[in-house]
Design an enzyme around this catalytic site. Structure first.
Site, mmCIF file in Angstrom:
data_model
loop_
_atom_site.group_PDB
_atom_site.id
_atom_site.type_symbol
_atom_site.label_atom_id
_atom_site.label_comp_id
_atom_site.label_asym_id
_atom_site.label_seq_id
_atom_site.Cartn_x
_atom_site.Cartn_y
_atom_site.Cartn_z
ATOM 1 N N LYS A 73 0.813 -1.230 0.000
ATOM 2 C CA LYS A 73 0.000 0.000 0.000
ATOM 3 C C LYS A 73 0.845 1.279 0.000
ATOM 4 O O LYS A 73 0.464 2.269 -0.619
ATOM 5 C CB LYS A 73 -0.945 0.009 1.204
ATOM 6 C CG LYS A 73 -2.057 -1.020 1.083
ATOM 7 C CD LYS A 73 -3.030 -0.938 2.230
ATOM 8 C CE LYS A 73 -4.026 -2.081 2.151
ATOM 9 N NZ LYS A 73 -5.112 -1.965 3.124
ATOM 10 N N ASP A 109 -9.753 2.580 1.889
ATOM 11 C CA ASP A 109 -9.772 2.086 3.280
ATOM 12 C C ASP A 109 -10.253 3.234 4.166
ATOM 13 O O ASP A 109 -11.083 3.044 5.065
ATOM 14 C CB ASP A 109 -8.368 1.698 3.762
ATOM 15 C CG ASP A 109 -7.880 0.408 3.139
ATOM 16 O OD1 ASP A 109 -8.709 -0.445 2.803
ATOM 17 O OD2 ASP A 109 -6.639 0.260 2.988
#
Ligand code: ATR
Length: 290
Positions: A73, A109
């Site tokens: 990420k 997220d």
């Protein structure tokens, strides 16, 4: 009708390592089917050393979109052409959109975490949130809550307190508002929770196979607290069970998982995601795994 993959099918997927246990292929393919979209979602196990090639390969293979998971990420950011403002602040992406070779990174997220609050009409602005943990998920959550105007307190176990301090420093700088970081222990937890409106467990404490653990003693939970546990396996963690028993409002990790997927789906397809269906699929899969 059965979906037949053809030359026109658009491809989305997931890059991470490992990817075997991901819920996303089932959740995303069910959503594509539901809306009769000619898309398919596939997992790609990508080693860290090959991350740059994998992302460049998105252009070469005309892959429409990717989710990015652990451990890529943060490292993924450097291979993208554009970042939306939130992903840039967080310094991590979990979603990439390929528009004719231009790769843009997003962090759903963070927005997915927020969406699960907003759908319950919980507005973080003006509230005090205590975040447990300072890892990747905690970071995305802290940035979106700070951006939304919440006051933050970050508690992390002693071992990695530097991480928490670094995160608090970056948040304080970015939002020009003091964010504190403390060691996660009983002495710090009690006064922190007394001030809190929202408690977020962004640690892996309580996750299967150590589902008998909880990061917060039950006697610290109270009815006017919102308890948000991002652990989704088990769906109802010990923390959530004890919070419910104390009369607190609870939100489980399935909601964040589904919303991050739904918001990624919307970026790739331009269509409204069938959120309830995606949630049902995830729950079905989790129940089968028990
Ligand atoms: P994720 O991507 O899910 O956020 P992560 O980046 O590995 O995963 O972060 C996990 C978080 O859970 C970290 O804050 C970690 O604490 P450390 O920074 O000290 O490693 C926290 N964590 C994991 N196990 C824990 C435990 N037994 N007690 C307290 N915190 C724990």
């Amino acid at each position: 009708m059965r979906h037949i993959v053809s030359g026109k099918t658009r491809i989305c997927g997931l890059i991470g390592d490992p990817v075997e246990h991901s819920m996303s292929p089932v959740m995303q393919n069910a959503a594509f089917r539901e809306l009769k979209l000619d898309y398919i979602y596939v997992p790609f196990r990508v080693k860290s050393a090959e991350l740059g090639q994998a992302i460049a390969g998105m252009r070469a293979l005309n892959i429409r979109g990717l989710n990015v998971t652990v451990p890529h990420k943060v490292a993924g950011v450097q291979f993208l052409d554009e970042l939306d403002h939130l992903a840039e602040k967080i310094g991590a992406v979990n979603t990439i959109v390929n528009d004719d070779g231009v790769l843009t990174g997003y962090n759903t997220d963070a927005t997915g975490f927020l969406q699960a609050l907003l759908e319950r009409e919980i507005e973080p602005s003006g509230k005090t949130a205590v975040i447990l943990g300072a890892g990747g998920a905690a970071r995305a959550i802290a940035f979106i809550l700070a951006e939304r105007g919440a006051t933050l307190l970050i508690l992390n176990r002693a071992l990695e307190l530097d991480w928490a301090e670094e995160l608090a420093r970056r948040l304080s700088e970015t939002f020009n508002k003091k964010v504190e970081a403390l060691e996660l222990n009983r002495e710090n937890l009690a006064p922190a929770l007394d001030k809190a409106d929202i408690l977020v467990n962004a640690t892996s404490v309580g996750m299967s196979p150590t589902a008998d653990e909880t990061p917060v003693p039950a006697d610290r939970l109270r009815p006017d607290l919102i308890v948000y546990d991002i652990v989704y396996n088990p769906m109802k963690t010990r923390l959530l069970r004890e919070a419910e028993a104390a009369g607190a409002s609870t939100i489980g990790g399935v909601d964040m998982l589904v919303w991050q997927g739904a918001l990624a789906f919307e970026k790739w397809t331009g269509r409204k995601a069938p959120v309830e269906l995606m949630k049902r699929e995830v729950i079905r899969l989790l129940k089968r795994q028990v």
